[in-house]
Design a protein around this motif. Structure first.
Motif, PDB file in Angstrom:
ATOM      1  N   ALA A  37      15.135  41.557  38.969  1.00 35.52           N
ATOM      2  CA  ALA A  37      14.081  42.448  38.502  1.00 35.52           C
ATOM      3  C   ALA A  37      14.273  42.800  37.034  1.00 35.52           C
ATOM      4  O   ALA A  37      13.315  42.802  36.235  1.00 35.52           O
ATOM      5  CB  ALA A  37      14.057  43.713  39.353  1.00 35.52           C
ATOM      6  N   GLU A  38      15.503  43.096  36.654  1.00 32.25           N
ATOM      7  CA  GLU A  38      15.787  43.425  35.254  1.00 32.25           C
ATOM      8  C   GLU A  38      15.515  42.225  34.353  1.00 32.25           C
ATOM      9  O   GLU A  38      14.976  42.366  33.246  1.00 32.25           O
ATOM     10  CB  GLU A  38      17.230  43.892  35.116  1.00 32.25           C
TER      11      GLU A  38
ATOM     12  N   THR B 134       9.512  39.533  30.111  1.00 37.85           N
ATOM     13  CA  THR B 134       8.085  39.761  29.867  1.00 37.85           C
ATOM     14  C   THR B 134       7.817  40.959  28.972  1.00 37.85           C
ATOM     15  O   THR B 134       6.692  41.130  28.472  1.00 37.85           O
ATOM     16  CB  THR B 134       7.358  39.966  31.202  1.00 37.85           C
ATOM     17  N   GLY B 135       8.820  41.820  28.798  1.00 38.56           N
ATOM     18  CA  GLY B 135       8.648  42.980  27.930  1.00 38.56           C
ATOM     19  C   GLY B 135       7.860  44.113  28.547  1.00 38.56           C
ATOM     20  O   GLY B 135       7.406  45.016  27.831  1.00 38.56           O
TER      21      GLY B 135
ATOM     22  N   ASP C  28       2.607  43.842  36.464  1.00 42.11           N
ATOM     23  CA  ASP C  28       2.118  43.108  35.294  1.00 42.11           C
ATOM     24  C   ASP C  28       3.068  41.967  34.918  1.00 42.11           C
ATOM     25  O   ASP C  28       2.625  40.882  34.489  1.00 42.11           O
ATOM     26  CB  ASP C  28       1.933  44.045  34.107  1.00 42.11           C
ATOM     27  N   ALA C  29       4.379  42.225  35.058  1.00 42.13           N
ATOM     28  CA  ALA C  29       5.352  41.174  34.766  1.00 42.13           C
ATOM     29  C   ALA C  29       5.178  39.993  35.725  1.00 42.13           C
ATOM     30  O   ALA C  29       5.218  38.825  35.313  1.00 42.13           O
ATOM     31  CB  ALA C  29       6.767  41.738  34.868  1.00 42.13           C
TER      32      ALA C  29
ATOM     33  N   ARG D 144       2.390  39.235  37.307  1.00 46.19           N
ATOM     34  CA  ARG D 144       1.115  38.586  36.947  1.00 46.19           C
ATOM     35  C   ARG D 144       1.300  37.623  35.774  1.00 46.19           C
ATOM     36  O   ARG D 144       0.742  36.525  35.761  1.00 46.19           O
ATOM     37  CB  ARG D 144       0.073  39.642  36.577  1.00 46.19           C
ATOM     38  N   GLU D 145       2.065  38.032  34.797  1.00 46.20           N
ATOM     39  CA  GLU D 145       2.273  37.196  33.613  1.00 46.20           C
ATOM     40  C   GLU D 145       2.960  35.883  33.992  1.00 46.20           C
ATOM     41  O   GLU D 145       2.585  34.815  33.512  1.00 46.20           O
ATOM     42  CB  GLU D 145       3.109  37.955  32.587  1.00 46.20           C
ATOM     43  N   ARG D 146       3.955  35.975  34.855  1.00 47.89           N
ATOM     44  CA  ARG D 146       4.654  34.759  35.260  1.00 47.89           C
ATOM     45  C   ARG D 146       3.770  33.888  36.156  1.00 47.89           C
ATOM     46  O   ARG D 146       3.840  32.654  36.089  1.00 47.89           O
ATOM     47  CB  ARG D 146       5.956  35.102  35.971  1.00 47.89           C
ATOM     48  N   ARG D 147       2.962  34.497  36.990  1.00 48.39           N
ATOM     49  CA  ARG D 147       2.023  33.716  37.796  1.00 48.39           C
ATOM     50  C   ARG D 147       1.054  32.956  36.880  1.00 48.39           C
ATOM     51  O   ARG D 147       0.743  31.786  37.126  1.00 48.39           O
ATOM     52  CB  ARG D 147       1.245  34.628  38.752  1.00 48.39           C
ATOM     53  N   ALA D 148       0.593  33.616  35.824  1.00 50.17           N
ATOM     54  CA  ALA D 148      -0.307  32.953  34.883  1.00 50.17           C
ATOM     55  C   ALA D 148       0.382  31.757  34.221  1.00 50.17           C
ATOM     56  O   ALA D 148      -0.250  30.717  33.984  1.00 50.17           O
ATOM     57  CB  ALA D 148      -0.780  33.947  33.819  1.00 50.17           C
ATOM     58  N   HIS D 149       1.665  31.898  33.946  1.00 50.75           N
ATOM     59  CA  HIS D 149       2.437  30.778  33.390  1.00 50.75           C
ATOM     60  C   HIS D 149       2.429  29.599  34.361  1.00 50.75           C
ATOM     61  O   HIS D 149       2.264  28.438  33.951  1.00 50.75           O
ATOM     62  CB  HIS D 149       3.865  31.245  33.116  1.00 50.75           C
TER      63      HIS D 149
END
Length: 463
Positions: free
Chosen positions: A206-207, A213-214, A224-225, A227-232
């Motif tokens: 998790a960390e 992702t910041g 949100d983190a 979601r960002e990786r899923r978008a990748h």
């Protein structure tokens, strides 16, 4: 090899001559159809490197927990049979497997190995102590040729789509390279270690996710983190997100409660009940994200991983000591289905190793919810008789078109065509019975047989 014998071309087809003739016709229509493999564990790096396989033992024995678990049960030395990984003497390991190969008579594992030796290497000699060295040498000789490198085999096997299973923080560079070269090797988003606060690695994962992702360490930031990786992954050709859970449990929590539970989990202060609630709410959130980004959501449920603590300590996970559990989906997934089950964008594929749920739960769920698909027989059930039981259990309620099509779910690259061929033969046998009983016409059965290997998985996995 004087004891060679040809594989029965009608293997797995019905004994009754009339039904066998029907099944033979149905099978022949799909026998050479391209393979769609929308869920598996062959690493993209294998195809990117395209290097020769090391030796027969490394290829066919080490890491195959289907094989090593029964050898272990018979008292074989775990180090010798590759439970610890690489072996000191590959030929002696091969000999040990050959000496004990009679243990696999009647098992799916034995059938697949014989299919690989015959179908891939042209070796029909029975594997035993007397033939071990001959077969080892024949396989080793084949592996030294360009025709047996991974990409050549991918083409030979006619695998049109191959999905891997990948960590959310993987950069997917191997996939990008393969896709640029025209190979449809798709990543699969597998976030289990980031969704289960009971897991030993959860806090560290998790960390790492938040750092990469910041995003802030709040529940909203954590989502949100993800979601960002899923978008990748979507950007690199992914079409599904896979979830391996012990129980298919979901719960809808208020945002404040979800944030409280996440904070406690990140501090290592949460108890088992809090972890279960957080895990169930995160799984529900994954369904919402699948509605948003279109990734097919697959849930593989009902296995007690690493049942033997001593084996886990000595040899690690995925070494043959995962055991099925009774599984219930109806109540556990109701919160998820209440919120998202009627959403047109959601495809939810449910897999189980508990056969009792097929007719009682999965077929009725798939027979109502547009979002639900019955996952193919999986793991301990991906064998000829179990596939036949699966068809009997689900077809009368959900039909043939509310399923996912067959998935091989394998790390063993060379077993992919053997496993798909097994499913095609088993389905031809089942369809032949329906034709023989007057429940389907020949034309209907032919269409179903073709659709089960193409249209059905393409629809379920949005290919």
């Amino acid at each position: 090899m004087p004891r060679s014998h040809r594989r029965d071309p009608d293997r797995l087809l019905p004994l009754d001559p009339t039904l066998r003739a029907i099944a033979r016709e149905l099978y022949r229509a799909v026998a050479d159809a391209p393979i769609l493999s929308p869920h598996g564990h062959v690493p993209a790096s294998l195809l990117r490197a395209d290097e020769p396989f090391g030796n027969p033992t490394e290829l066919l024995v080490v890491g195959d927990h289907y094989l090593t678990r029964l050898l272990h049960a018979d008292g074989a030395d775990p180090h010798l049979i590759g439970m610890a990984g690489a072996v000191a003497d590959p030929r002696e390991t091969w000999r040990e497997v050959a000496r004990r190969f009679h243990l696999f008579a009647g098992t799916a594992t034995g059938y697949w190995i014989e299919e690989e030796l015959s179908g891939v290497f042209g070796i029909d000699t029975p594997l035993d102590a007397a033939s071990a060295d001959e077969i080892y040498d024949a396989v080793a000789e084949a592996l030294s040729t360009p025709a047996f490198r991974p990409r050549a085999l991918l083409e030979r096997f006619r695998i049109d789509v191959l999905a891997t299973t990948d960590d959310p923080l993987d950069d997917l560079a191997d996939h990008a390279l393969l896709q640029a070269q025209g190979l449809r090797v798709a990543p699969t988003f597998r976030p289990d270690a980031y969704l289960d606060p009971d897991g030993a690695a959860f806090v560290g994962r998790a960390e790492a996710l938040l750092a990469a992702t910041g995003h802030p360490a709040t529940f909203a930031g954590y989502l949100d983190a993800l979601r960002e990786r899923r978008a990748h992954f979507v950007g690199h050709g992914a079409f599904s997100a896979d979830h391996g859970v012990v129980e298919p449990f979901t719960i809808d929590l208020e945002p404040g409660e979800a944030d409280r539970l996440l904070q406690r989990a990140l501090r290592g202060e949460s108890d088992a009940a809090e972890n279960r609630a957080l895990r169930g709410h995160l799984l529900l959130q994954m369904a919402g994200m699948s509605v948003e980004d279109g990734l097919v959501m697959t849930i593989h449920a009902g296995v007690r991983r690493n049942h033997s603590s001593a084996t886990l300590r000595t040899f690690g996970p995925d070494t043959g000591h995962d055991i099925p559990l009774p599984t219930s989906f109806v109540d556990g997934l109701r919160p998820l289905l209440e919120r998202h089950g009627l959403e047109p964008g959601l495809h939810l594929a449910l897999f189980t190793v508990d056969e009792t749920t097929f007719s009682r739960e999965l077929a009725p769920l798939a027979g109502f919810y547009p979002s639900v698909y019955v996952g193919a027989p999986w793991w301990f059930l991906d064998a000829p008789d179990a596939i036949a039981r699966f068809r009997s259990a689900v077809t009368e309620t959900a039909g043939f078109y509310r399923g996912t099509g067959f998935i091989d779910d394998t790390r063993a690259f060379l077993s992919i065509p053997a496993r798909h061929d097994t499913a095609r033969r088993a389905d031809a046998a089942y369809l032949a019975r329906l034709v023989g009983e007057g429940r389907l016409s020949h034309d209907q059965a032919g269409r179903v047989a073709r659709d089960l290997v193409d249209a059905v998985p393409r629809r379920a996995f949005k290919l």
